[in-house]
Design a protein around this motif. Structure first.
Motif, PDB file in Angstrom:
ATOM      1  N   THR A  25       0.838  -1.208   0.000  1.00 56.72           N
ATOM      2  CA  THR A  25       0.000   0.000   0.000  1.00 56.72           C
ATOM      3  C   THR A  25       0.869   1.252   0.000  1.00 56.72           C
ATOM      4  N   ILE A  26       1.878   1.278   0.848  1.00 58.63           N
ATOM      5  CA  ILE A  26       2.794   2.424   0.898  1.00 58.63           C
ATOM      6  C   ILE A  26       3.447   2.625  -0.465  1.00 58.63           C
ATOM      7  N   HIS A  27       3.919   1.540  -1.059  1.00 55.83           N
ATOM      8  CA  HIS A  27       4.595   1.604  -2.358  1.00 55.83           C
ATOM      9  C   HIS A  27       3.658   2.150  -3.437  1.00 55.83           C
ATOM     10  N   ARG A  28       2.471   1.564  -3.550  1.00 57.12           N
ATOM     11  CA  ARG A  28       1.529   1.981  -4.600  1.00 57.12           C
ATOM     12  C   ARG A  28       1.082   3.430  -4.417  1.00 57.12           C
ATOM     13  N   LEU A  29       0.819   3.853  -3.205  1.00 58.54           N
ATOM     14  CA  LEU A  29       0.408   5.242  -2.964  1.00 58.54           C
ATOM     15  C   LEU A  29       1.555   6.217  -3.241  1.00 58.54           C
ATOM     16  N   SER A  30       2.764   5.829  -2.875  1.00 60.92           N
ATOM     17  CA  SER A  30       3.917   6.682  -3.165  1.00 60.92           C
ATOM     18  C   SER A  30       4.082   6.866  -4.662  1.00 60.92           C
ATOM     19  N   LEU A  31       3.952   5.774  -5.416  1.00 58.52           N
ATOM     20  CA  LEU A  31       4.045   5.866  -6.876  1.00 58.52           C
ATOM     21  C   LEU A  31       2.943   6.760  -7.433  1.00 58.52           C
ATOM     22  N   ALA A  32       1.748   6.615  -6.898  1.00 56.29           N
ATOM     23  CA  ALA A  32       0.609   7.409  -7.385  1.00 56.29           C
ATOM     24  C   ALA A  32       0.836   8.904  -7.189  1.00 56.29           C
ATOM     25  N   THR A  33       1.492   9.291  -6.094  1.00 52.41           N
ATOM     26  CA  THR A  33       1.725  10.727  -5.849  1.00 52.41           C
ATOM     27  C   THR A  33       2.775  11.310  -6.784  1.00 52.41           C
ATOM     28  N   LEU A  34       3.550  10.460  -7.425  1.00 51.33           N
ATOM     29  CA  LEU A  34       4.632  10.918  -8.308  1.00 51.33           C
ATOM     30  C   LEU A  34       4.262  10.849  -9.784  1.00 51.33           C
ATOM     31  N   HIS A  35       3.402   9.903 -10.135  1.00 52.84           N
ATOM     32  CA  HIS A  35       3.085   9.634 -11.533  1.00 52.84           C
ATOM     33  C   HIS A  35       2.434  10.833 -12.215  1.00 52.84           C
ATOM     34  N   GLU A  36       2.969  11.177 -13.377  1.00 55.87           N
ATOM     35  CA  GLU A  36       2.482  12.237 -14.261  1.00 55.87           C
ATOM     36  C   GLU A  36       2.625  13.648 -13.707  1.00 55.87           C
ATOM     37  N   GLU A  37       3.151  13.775 -12.484  1.00 51.26           N
ATOM     38  CA  GLU A  37       3.445  15.119 -11.986  1.00 51.26           C
ATOM     39  C   GLU A  37       4.952  15.345 -11.924  1.00 51.26           C
ATOM     40  N   PHE A  38       5.674  14.337 -11.436  1.00 55.14           N
ATOM     41  CA  PHE A  38       7.125  14.446 -11.317  1.00 55.14           C
ATOM     42  C   PHE A  38       7.864  13.464 -12.217  1.00 55.14           C
ATOM     43  N   ALA A  39       7.172  12.400 -12.629  1.00 55.33           N
ATOM     44  CA  ALA A  39       7.834  11.348 -13.404  1.00 55.33           C
ATOM     45  C   ALA A  39       6.802  10.502 -14.131  1.00 55.33           C
TER      46      ALA A  39
END
Length: 140
Positions: free
Chosen positions: A111-125
């Motif tokens: 859950t931590i991994h998937r949410l962390s990725l979601a906060t970065l996707h298409e905004e920072f990377a």
């Protein structure tokens, strides 16, 4: 290839040179000709020569792997994107540990991994798997 190594001056830290957590894992151990940059904080850009190395070598694309997704990976990814690098974060070459929040609620590593990725996707990377990155780059 540039390897980032978290190094602490604190003897009790996992990242102190005398402790096991400081060493590279065998599967990602740098080759003799590869660059190693040591950092003291969670961003690979703060207090290091990383940005200078990339710019002086006219590198405008950064592919990020490593540990842990909500900490060093996230901070480095955010800075890479903010500094204008074309940034790719490889979801299956990063991971997280479980975390407990301020209310004593535990969140599992996935859950931590998937949410962390979601906060970065298409905004920072662009967040993608290794296979997606290879496929995408083969088409170019």
């Amino acid at each position: 290839m540039i390897h980032i190594q978290h190094t602490s001056d604190q003897p009790h830290s996992l990242f102190h040179p005398a402790n096991e957590g400081h060493s590279f894992k065998e599967m990602v151990k740098p080759l003799d000709e590869e660059i190693i940059i040591q950092k003291k904080v969670n961003s690979s850009f703060i207090g290091t020569s990383l940005e200078e190395q990339l710019r002086s070598n006219q590198i405008d694309t950064v592919v990020i792997t490593g540990l842990t997704t909500p900490h060093c990976v996230s901070t480095t990814t955010r800075m890479s994107g903010n500094l204008g690098f074309d940034t790719y974060l490889i979801s299956d070459a990063t991971a997280a540990f479980g975390l407990t929040d301020q209310n004593d609620t535990y969140y599992d590593p996935d859950t931590i991994h998937r949410l962390s990725l979601a906060t970065l996707h298409e905004e920072f990377a662009a967040v993608m798997t290794t296979e997606q990155l290879i496929s995408d780059w083969m088409e170019k």
